[in-house]
Write a protein that holds these residues in place. Structure first.
Motif, short mmCIF file in Angstrom:
data_model
loop_
_atom_site.label_atom_id
_atom_site.label_comp_id
_atom_site.label_asym_id
_atom_site.label_seq_id
_atom_site.Cartn_x
_atom_site.Cartn_y
_atom_site.Cartn_z
N LEU A 99 33.52 49.22 40.12
CA LEU A 99 33.44 47.35 40.43
C LEU A 99 32.18 46.94 40.60
O LEU A 99 31.44 47.13 40.69
N ARG B 106 46.55 60.35 47.79
CA ARG B 106 45.78 61.14 47.45
C ARG B 106 45.38 61.87 48.65
O ARG B 106 45.43 63.44 48.98
N ARG C 75 47.46 49.38 39.95
CA ARG C 75 46.69 48.93 38.66
C ARG C 75 47.83 49.58 37.62
O ARG C 75 48.37 50.72 37.66
N VAL D 153 39.09 60.46 47.01
CA VAL D 153 40.36 60.39 48.20
C VAL D 153 39.52 58.98 48.92
O VAL D 153 40.42 58.78 49.49
N TYR E 84 30.96 44.40 42.21
CA TYR E 84 30.21 43.84 43.27
C TYR E 84 29.47 44.76 44.41
O TYR E 84 28.54 44.25 45.16
N GLY F 47 36.27 55.60 48.35
CA GLY F 47 35.41 54.96 48.00
C GLY F 47 34.65 54.09 48.84
O GLY F 47 35.92 53.08 48.88
N GLY F 48 33.62 53.81 48.51
CA GLY F 48 33.19 52.06 49.32
C GLY F 48 31.61 52.07 48.61
O GLY F 48 30.92 53.07 47.94
N GLY G 19 48.22 62.27 41.64
CA GLY G 19 46.78 61.78 42.52
C GLY G 19 46.76 60.07 41.94
O GLY G 19 45.82 59.59 42.10
N ARG G 20 47.25 59.76 40.38
CA ARG G 20 46.71 58.66 40.49
C ARG G 20 47.97 57.75 39.86
O ARG G 20 49.45 57.84 39.17
N GLU H 253 43.18 45.87 44.41
CA GLU H 253 42.00 46.43 45.71
C GLU H 253 41.83 45.49 46.90
O GLU H 253 42.54 44.73 46.40
N GLY H 254 41.55 46.26 48.33
CA GLY H 254 42.04 44.98 49.45
C GLY H 254 40.68 43.57 49.52
O GLY H 254 40.41 43.15 50.18
N THR H 255 39.22 44.47 49.07
CA THR H 255 38.31 43.89 49.74
C THR H 255 38.06 42.18 49.07
O THR H 255 37.43 41.85 49.77
#
Ligand code: HAM
Length: 542
Positions: free
Chosen positions: A379, A429, A218, A400, A381, A402-403, A225-226, A187-189
């Motif tokens: 996640l 997706r 991952r 499609v 955090y 998440g945050g 879609g995965r 992921e990018g965060t």
């Protein structure tokens, strides 16, 4: 051996894209580009700048930010080991075997092999012989003994005790510190936070608004879609907390930022005409006794009472990550989960105020949302706001985007006290949903196919192709002369709109023939008039 057989045997085997990865081909890539271009434009209007991050980061960065007990870090990361591939490979076989319900004695064999290999590696100091690793090795050996004993007593059927034992073994195995250093980003965060710290971005005017796009990795079980290599478009807002700034005072501002970030992603989806978009929001409070921690205790107690009715995965999570039980999609668990305590009733005053303010801010922006108290995200955090967006046509993998908010993450990674909020869109997706709704562009045809004949026309054709391309038209210039009929057939196959016919006559007259392929009509035009004509008709059709 005859020469023929030797040749046959030498034929190389066919390569295929690795499981969970795929090629993106034209014309589909046109849609990918359109989506990415729209992201650049929409995010730009909200003052976000693009950040391009490395795909490889230290494993520890993800472990610390996403969390050791999360599926992403504990099972799904592609990590580059020094010499210990065999341990990891073994673990992956076990994960796959567990999921595919293979015979349990096969898992047991794999666990035993792993346990022996671990013991050898520790003795030979090929692995860090830390106390933690030695303890894990002992616990695993005990588990194997216990499981073998059950087997010998005739409990060979795949009952839940068996699964529980092997589940425990699997958790232990993933904890072994194999001293690996680098991972492909899942992921990018985490990378954005690392970059914020590394480049001292707290010195810039706050908040810092960044977006990114690119592949993530991952090792999940592939399905519609995965994928194992998938693409995200994400955005993050980071804001250093100034000394003396109180969190209570900042609540209205934080809530407005949360709402604006959500408004931005909704505007992006709207611009793309993504069908059936639904926004779900929740607040998971912050980690304090009078907030989330207190709630998790109550949740754990309530789960303890219904433990026997839950499946092995949820049973295990009661101890490791009770909140994740709420994520369960298992049919039989749904009525039980519906009776569990809800976090909204246990938020501290500040978190409750923040959540109300976020909802008000969303309403002011005309953003429709649905509250979902079970939205906890996978996640570690997150705090306060969490959200997920679903779209149509995606089957079970319908999230499609998440945050959520992650105040404190930058500090956890060694930076200054900082707030954060962001999201990531699953681009694969998003594209799937657009395709299913018929929003995908058709095969992109050429504007002009140049049908040239004769040596003089060849030179003119090359010049015409250059001038037309300079003017922005897509041109197909056949490398060799073709018969007229074949050229038109080829133009048709490529979906060209026009054929530019250049023969001796056209070259000597300086008037070129432009044939519209849809209706067969022809025009004679000079070169400047031709470009003008094409420009006008392109403007009309677009
Ligand atoms: P996430 O929910 O793990 O969040 O992933 C975000 C989105 O990426 C998902 O909603 C989904 O669309 C897509 N996605 C995840 N895994 C796969 C996969 N295996 N195949 C295809 N698509 C997938 C994050 O990654 C957080 N970093 C989001 C965030 C940013 N939170 C705050 N800032």
């Amino acid at each position: 051996m005859s020469e023929g057989t030797a040749k046959k045997e030498e034929k190389p085997s066919k390569f295929q894209a690795i499981r969970g990865t795929r090629d993106l081909l034209p014309p589909e890539t046109t849609l990918w580009n359109r989506v990415e271009q729209t992201a650049h434009e929409v995010f730009g209007t909200f003052g976000f700048g693009e950040i391009r991050l490395p795909i490889l980061e230290q494993t520890e960065l993800f472990a610390r930010s996403i969390g050791l007990d999360t599926e992403v870090v504990s099972k799904e990361m592609y990590t580059f080991p020094e010499k210990l591939d065999f341990l990891r490979e073994n673990l992956r076989n076990i994960s796959d075997a567990m999921e595919s319900q293979e015979r349990l004695n096969r898992y047991l064999g794999l666990v035993a092999t792993f346990t022996d290999a671990l013991k050898d590696a520790l003795e030979a100091k090929r692995l860090p012989d830390s106390q933690a690793n030695l303890d894990l090795s002992k616990q695993l050996a005990d588990l194997v003994t216990e499981t073998v004993a059950r087997w010998n007593m005739g409990h060979a059927k795949p009952d839940s005790n068996w699964k529980e034992l092997l589940g425990r073994a699997e958790t232990l195995m993933w904890r072994v510190n194999t001293a690996e250093r680098e991972s492909l980003r899942p992921e990018g965060t985490a990378g954005v936070c690392r970059a914020y710290i590394e480049h001292g971005m707290q010195q810039l005017p706050q908040p810092v608004k960044l977006y990114y796009m690119g592949p993530m990795f991952r090792r999940e079980r592939p399905q519609k879609g995965r994928y194992r290599q998938f693409y995200q478009i994400g955005a993050e807002v980071l804001e250093a907390i100034q000394p003396g700034q109180g969190s209570a005072k900042d609540i209205p501002k934080d809530a407005a930022i949360d709402a604006e970030v959500i408004e931005m992603v909704m505007m992006f989806f709207d611009r793309l005409e993504l069908p059936g978009v639904q926004l779900n929001i929740n607040s998971i409070g912050h980690s304090a006794d009078n907030c989330r921690r207190g709630y998790v205790e109550k949740l754990r107690a309530a789960l303890g009472k219904v433990k026997d009715k839950l499946g092995p995965d949820s049973q295990r999570r009661i101890a490791t990550n009770a909140l994740r039980v709420l994520d369960s999609k298992l049919e039989s668990e749904q009525p039980i989960i519906a009776t569990l305590p809800r976090i909204a009733d246990h938020l501290c005053e500040d978190c409750a105020t923040h959540y109300s303010a976020v909802k008000r801010e969303l309403e002011m922006r005309g953003v429709f949302f649905r509250e979902n108290w079970r939205l906890v995200r996978g996640l570690d955090y997150y705090m306060r706001t969490t959200f997920e967006i679903t779209a149509q046509g995606l089957g079970s993998q319908n999230a499609v985007c998440g945050g959520g908010r992650y105040d404190g993450l930058v500090e956890l990674l060694g930076g200054p006290p900082t707030k954060g909020i962001g999201f990531a869109i699953g681009e694969d997706r998003l594209i799937l949903s657009l395709q299913e709704s018929g929003k995908a562009p058709a095969q992109q045809g050429r504007d002009v196919y140049i049908a040239w004949m004769g040596e003089r026309a060849h030179a003119t054709a090359i010049r015409a192709a250059k001038d037309l391309r300079k003017a922005g038209f897509s041109v197909e210039l056949p490398p060799v002369e073709q018969k007229f009929g074949k050229a038109l057939g080829q133009a048709d196959k490529l979906g060209a709109k026009y054929a530019l016919i250049l023969g001796d006559n056209e070259v000597s007259e300086g008037l070129w023939t432009l044939k519209t392929l849809s209706d067969g009509s022809q025009l004679k035009l000079s070169e400047p008039a031709l470009i003008e004509h094409l420009r006008k008709s392109k403007a009309v059709s677009s």
